[in-house]
Motif scaffolding. Structure first.
Motif, PDB file in Angstrom:
ATOM      1  N   PHE A 177      55.879  52.369  38.722  1.00 36.50           N
ATOM      2  CA  PHE A 177      54.844  52.548  38.533  1.00 36.50           C
ATOM      3  C   PHE A 177      53.867  51.770  39.384  1.00 36.50           C
ATOM      4  N   PRO A 178      52.716  52.307  39.824  1.00 39.48           N
ATOM      5  CA  PRO A 178      51.945  51.396  40.646  1.00 39.48           C
ATOM      6  C   PRO A 178      51.109  50.421  39.641  1.00 39.48           C
ATOM      7  N   THR A 179      51.065  49.211  40.270  1.00 39.82           N
ATOM      8  CA  THR A 179      50.525  47.993  39.492  1.00 39.82           C
ATOM      9  C   THR A 179      49.503  48.382  38.620  1.00 39.82           C
ATOM     10  N   LEU A 180      48.500  48.881  39.531  1.00 43.02           N
ATOM     11  CA  LEU A 180      47.027  49.103  38.353  1.00 43.02           C
ATOM     12  C   LEU A 180      47.346  50.184  37.460  1.00 43.02           C
ATOM     13  N   ILE A 181      47.944  51.256  37.670  1.00 41.85           N
ATOM     14  CA  ILE A 181      48.221  52.432  36.864  1.00 41.85           C
ATOM     15  C   ILE A 181      48.977  51.757  35.710  1.00 41.85           C
ATOM     16  N   MET A 182      50.166  51.049  35.955  1.00 42.15           N
ATOM     17  CA  MET A 182      50.887  50.448  34.886  1.00 42.15           C
ATOM     18  C   MET A 182      49.859  49.660  33.819  1.00 42.15           C
ATOM     19  N   GLY A 183      49.142  48.662  34.442  1.00 47.11           N
ATOM     20  CA  GLY A 183      48.400  47.888  33.507  1.00 47.11           C
ATOM     21  C   GLY A 183      47.330  48.563  33.078  1.00 47.11           C
ATOM     22  N   ILE A 184      46.623  49.636  33.421  1.00 47.86           N
ATOM     23  CA  ILE A 184      45.736  50.165  32.800  1.00 47.86           C
ATOM     24  C   ILE A 184      46.415  51.070  31.529  1.00 47.86           C
TER      25      ILE A 184
ATOM     26  N   MET B 236      42.203  40.153  40.988  1.00 42.52           N
ATOM     27  CA  MET B 236      41.858  41.460  41.595  1.00 42.52           C
ATOM     28  C   MET B 236      42.172  42.480  40.558  1.00 42.52           C
ATOM     29  N   ILE B 237      43.442  42.267  39.738  1.00 49.08           N
ATOM     30  CA  ILE B 237      43.775  43.268  38.709  1.00 49.08           C
ATOM     31  C   ILE B 237      42.880  43.305  37.631  1.00 49.08           C
ATOM     32  N   GLU B 238      42.598  41.991  37.216  1.00 52.14           N
ATOM     33  CA  GLU B 238      41.679  41.540  36.098  1.00 52.14           C
ATOM     34  C   GLU B 238      40.273  42.253  36.064  1.00 52.14           C
ATOM     35  N   ALA B 239      39.681  42.041  37.614  1.00 53.28           N
ATOM     36  CA  ALA B 239      38.532  42.497  38.002  1.00 53.28           C
ATOM     37  C   ALA B 239      38.519  43.992  38.103  1.00 53.28           C
ATOM     38  N   GLY B 240      39.531  44.611  38.232  1.00 55.49           N
ATOM     39  CA  GLY B 240      39.601  46.132  38.437  1.00 55.49           C
ATOM     40  C   GLY B 240      39.668  46.616  36.857  1.00 55.49           C
ATOM     41  N   PHE B 241      40.264  45.803  35.965  1.00 55.86           N
ATOM     42  CA  PHE B 241      40.075  46.288  34.608  1.00 55.86           C
ATOM     43  C   PHE B 241      38.864  46.092  34.061  1.00 55.86           C
ATOM     44  N   SER B 242      38.112  45.187  34.465  1.00 53.80           N
ATOM     45  CA  SER B 242      36.897  44.897  33.815  1.00 53.80           C
ATOM     46  C   SER B 242      35.826  45.850  34.298  1.00 53.80           C
ATOM     47  N   PHE B 243      36.175  46.272  35.663  1.00 49.90           N
ATOM     48  CA  PHE B 243      35.070  47.026  36.356  1.00 49.90           C
ATOM     49  C   PHE B 243      35.348  48.750  35.451  1.00 49.90           C
ATOM     50  N   LEU B 244      36.558  49.041  35.115  1.00 49.98           N
ATOM     51  CA  LEU B 244      36.622  50.124  34.370  1.00 49.98           C
ATOM     52  C   LEU B 244      36.494  50.130  33.006  1.00 49.98           C
ATOM     53  N   GLY B 245      36.005  48.769  32.632  1.00 48.03           N
ATOM     54  CA  GLY B 245      35.751  48.827  31.008  1.00 48.03           C
ATOM     55  C   GLY B 245      36.822  48.639  29.991  1.00 48.03           C
ATOM     56  N   LEU B 246      38.070  48.158  30.717  1.00 51.76           N
ATOM     57  CA  LEU B 246      39.273  47.951  29.995  1.00 51.76           C
ATOM     58  C   LEU B 246      39.433  46.417  30.035  1.00 51.76           C
ATOM     59  N   GLY B 247      38.702  45.538  30.352  1.00 55.18           N
ATOM     60  CA  GLY B 247      38.999  44.141  30.413  1.00 55.18           C
ATOM     61  C   GLY B 247      38.271  43.501  29.073  1.00 55.18           C
ATOM     62  N   VAL B 248      38.003  42.082  29.167  1.00 59.02           N
ATOM     63  CA  VAL B 248      37.300  41.692  28.054  1.00 59.02           C
ATOM     64  C   VAL B 248      36.135  42.323  27.726  1.00 59.02           C
ATOM     65  N   ARG B 249      35.835  42.250  26.428  1.00 61.76           N
ATOM     66  CA  ARG B 249      34.959  43.081  25.849  1.00 61.76           C
ATOM     67  C   ARG B 249      33.260  42.351  26.132  1.00 61.76           C
ATOM     68  N   PRO B 250      32.447  43.304  26.534  1.00 58.35           N
ATOM     69  CA  PRO B 250      31.001  42.564  26.631  1.00 58.35           C
ATOM     70  C   PRO B 250      30.608  42.014  25.348  1.00 58.35           C
ATOM     71  N   PRO B 251      29.565  40.898  25.273  1.00 56.75           N
ATOM     72  CA  PRO B 251      29.033  40.551  26.591  1.00 56.75           C
ATOM     73  C   PRO B 251      29.561  39.449  27.342  1.00 56.75           C
ATOM     74  N   THR B 252      30.824  38.949  27.026  1.00 55.19           N
ATOM     75  CA  THR B 252      31.633  38.167  27.598  1.00 55.19           C
ATOM     76  C   THR B 252      31.648  38.297  29.249  1.00 55.19           C
ATOM     77  N   PRO B 253      31.000  37.431  29.882  1.00 60.05           N
ATOM     78  CA  PRO B 253      31.126  37.761  31.465  1.00 60.05           C
ATOM     79  C   PRO B 253      32.349  37.508  32.053  1.00 60.05           C
ATOM     80  N   THR B 254      32.571  38.728  32.888  1.00 62.48           N
ATOM     81  CA  THR B 254      33.617  38.639  34.044  1.00 62.48           C
ATOM     82  C   THR B 254      32.929  39.238  35.256  1.00 62.48           C
ATOM     83  N   TRP B 255      33.834  38.670  36.283  1.00 66.02           N
ATOM     84  CA  TRP B 255      33.459  39.063  37.742  1.00 66.02           C
ATOM     85  C   TRP B 255      33.373  40.671  37.789  1.00 66.02           C
TER      86      TRP B 255
END
Length: 298
Positions: free
Chosen positions: A138-145, A226-245
């Protein structure tokens, strides 16, 4: 009798000579010190965020929305009037925490599987490594998603997802040197002395392969950020309003032409963190195996 005793206290033990030569090799690569200093600075800023952040990272104000960078707001503000500099400082805490914890867990779990597979071989090796091959397919980002989508977006679930992507990588890295080390004479001596398999793996094999694993850990920490940043960009990271890059870049994406600073500064933060870890990893690699540096210089 120790090495110091046999030489009248004039010659240090071999392990200390090896450690000293490794540190000396690391010191020769001046660029690696740039990476170490930069990463230490980012970590210090993240830890000191509650003390040095000029504003509350989630405090909103209509009066200061979409302000460009200035003496008051170093990184500008977002559509909710939140100070982006303060949010970047607090976002560093999330990114560095996720990156280091997920890689440490992946190294512990994956390294354990790799050492067991390499030490026992045969059916144990086949069962473990075929499972790792399935995970690596599985591609790393896809598996994480997939994992985050199943568990839900939250900080612990993001760490679990990234850890799952790291486990098969560390298993492969640990397995190969384990196979080589277990054939060496000192391991045979341990068997002859009646040491248990657990004792041999923990106290004699792991110390001899740990340096190679740590090199990859420093490099893969950048990948985890970078994976965590990708998750947050897609809305799958830490819930807002907690700041993430990554979340800050996503918030600025809709205003990229009107307020480019919203995505620019968190992007620079990610760039600096990844660059620092890559430079640091290169220094570790040269220190562990100077032959690699010699080959690159040819």
């Amino acid at each position: 009798m120790s090495a110091i005793e046999t030489t009248g206290g004039l010659t240090p033990p071999k392990r200390f000579r090896s450690l000293r030569s490794t540190v000396a090799a690391f010191n020769k690569n001046k660029v690696s010190w740039v990476g170490l200093t930069l990463f230490a600075l980012l970590a210090a800023l993240a830890l000191a965020a509650p003390l040095i952040a000029p504003f509350d990272p989630i405090d909103q104000s209509v009066l200061r929305r979409m302000k460009p960078p200035s003496a008051e707001f170093w990184f500008g503000t977002d559509p909710y009037g939140r100070d982006l500099y303060s949010r970047a400082l607090y976002g560093a805490r999330i990114s560095l925490l996720v990156g280091t914890v997920s890689v440490l867990l992946g190294m512990l779990i994956g390294g354990t599987f790799g050492v067991i597979a390499g030490y026992y071989g045969r059916h144990v090796d086949a069962a473990i490594m075929r499972t790792m091959d399935v995970l690596l397919s599985f591609p790393t980002l896809i598996m994480g998603i997939i994992i985050v989508a199943l568990l839900g977006p939250s900080l612990p679930n993001v760490i679990i997802a990234i850890t799952a992507t790291m486990v098969p990588k560390f298993a492969r890295i640990a397995r190969a040197p384990t196979i080589a080390v277990k054939e060496r004479a000192f391991v045979e001596s341990c068997h002859a002395m009646g040491y248990s398999d657990l004792r041999i793996m923990v106290f004699h094999i792991v110390p001899n392969i740990l340096a190679e694993i740590l090199v990859m850990a420093s490099l893969w920490t950048a990948n985890a950020i970078m994976i965590e940043a990708g998750f947050s960009f897609l809305g799958l990271g830490v819930r807002p309003p907690t700041p993430t890059w990554g979340g800050m870049i996503r918030d600025g994406f809709e205003h990229i032409f009107q307020a480019p600073w919203m995505s620019l500064f968190p992007g620079i933060c990610i760039l600096l963190a990844v660059m620092a870890l890559n430079l640091l990893g290169d220094g570790f690699r040269d220190a562990v195996d100077p032959r690699l540096k010699n080959l690159r210089d040819l």
